[in-house]
Write a protein that holds these residues in place. Structure first.
Motif, mmCIF file in Angstrom:
data_model
loop_
_atom_site.group_PDB
_atom_site.id
_atom_site.type_symbol
_atom_site.label_atom_id
_atom_site.label_comp_id
_atom_site.label_asym_id
_atom_site.label_seq_id
_atom_site.Cartn_x
_atom_site.Cartn_y
_atom_site.Cartn_z
ATOM 1 N N THR A 116 56.499 38.125 35.947
ATOM 2 C CA THR A 116 57.786 38.478 36.526
ATOM 3 C C THR A 116 58.363 39.665 35.769
ATOM 4 O OG1 THR A 116 58.170 36.186 37.158
ATOM 5 C CG2 THR A 116 60.086 37.619 37.093
ATOM 6 N N PHE A 130 61.551 42.784 36.148
ATOM 7 C CA PHE A 130 62.851 43.000 36.790
ATOM 8 C C PHE A 130 62.971 44.466 37.191
ATOM 9 C CE2 PHE A 130 63.283 39.076 34.572
ATOM 10 C CZ PHE A 130 64.060 38.323 35.423
ATOM 11 N N THR A 159 62.626 40.992 31.060
ATOM 12 C CA THR A 159 63.909 40.283 31.008
ATOM 13 C C THR A 159 64.940 41.144 31.725
ATOM 14 O OG1 THR A 159 64.473 41.309 28.896
ATOM 15 C CG2 THR A 159 63.411 39.137 28.804
ATOM 16 N N PRO A 160 65.913 40.526 32.390
ATOM 17 C CA PRO A 160 66.919 41.329 33.095
ATOM 18 C C PRO A 160 67.753 42.157 32.122
ATOM 19 C CG PRO A 160 67.462 38.991 33.212
ATOM 20 C CD PRO A 160 66.141 39.094 32.532
ATOM 21 N N HIS A 180 68.299 46.696 36.044
ATOM 22 C CA HIS A 180 67.038 45.997 36.274
ATOM 23 C C HIS A 180 67.321 44.495 36.314
ATOM 24 C CE1 HIS A 180 65.384 49.870 34.911
ATOM 25 N NE2 HIS A 180 64.363 49.545 35.688
ATOM 26 N N VAL A 181 67.791 44.037 37.486
ATOM 27 C CA VAL A 181 68.223 42.645 37.606
ATOM 28 C C VAL A 181 67.521 41.888 38.736
ATOM 29 C CG1 VAL A 181 70.493 43.027 36.565
ATOM 30 C CG2 VAL A 181 70.182 43.364 39.029
ATOM 31 N N ALA A 210 64.346 40.159 40.276
ATOM 32 C CA ALA A 210 63.055 39.626 39.847
ATOM 33 C C ALA A 210 61.978 40.024 40.857
ATOM 34 C CB ALA A 210 63.124 38.114 39.714
ATOM 35 N N TYR A 211 60.810 40.455 40.331
ATOM 36 C CA TYR A 211 59.687 40.873 41.175
ATOM 37 C C TYR A 211 58.400 40.376 40.529
ATOM 38 C CZ TYR A 211 56.449 43.919 43.665
ATOM 39 O OH TYR A 211 55.413 44.402 44.422
#
Length: 119
Positions: A57, A59, A40-41, A47-48, A50-51
């Motif tokens: 997914t 962050f 989660t972001p 850590h914002v 998305a990867y």
């Protein structure tokens, strides 16, 4: 090439090889830790971004995103510079010594032919 310039090329070669291995180590560290990032972001830790990591997914931070994009080109640059410095070390290290000797036989010192003898 002077001795000081040869030493400079050797030091540059060592530096470029060390930088190549450092960027390779940073890339390996990034790839082994990126999937353990939060799912989660978290704006507090940046850590914002998305990867997608193996279907899930995560962050990542801006630094990790920058490292994903630029570590491989930087490593390629250091490999090229290492090869260039290695070529300069090899070219500067070789010495060519040419010895030239000329043997001259004086024709006047030859023994004269005896009468009636031929070569």
């Amino acid at each position: 090439m002077t001795r000081r310039i040869k030493l400079l090329w050797k030091l540059l070669l060592a530096f470029f090889v060390a930088c190549t291995f450092a960027s390779l180590a940073a890339w390996a560290f990034l790839l082994t830790t990126i999937c353990s990032n939060p799912r989660t972001p978290i704006p507090e830790t940046q850590h914002v971004i998305a990867y997608n990591c193996h279907g899930m997914t995560v962050f990542i931070s801006h630094l990790e995103d920058w490292m994903l994009r630029w570590l491989i080109p930087i490593e390629g640059l250091f490999i090229f510079l290492s090869m260039l410095a290695a070529a300069m070390v090899l070219l500067g290290g070789g010495r060519v010594l040419i010895k030239k000797q000329i043997h001259h036989v004086d024709a006047s010192r030859r023994s004269p032919h005896r009468e009636g003898e031929r070569d």
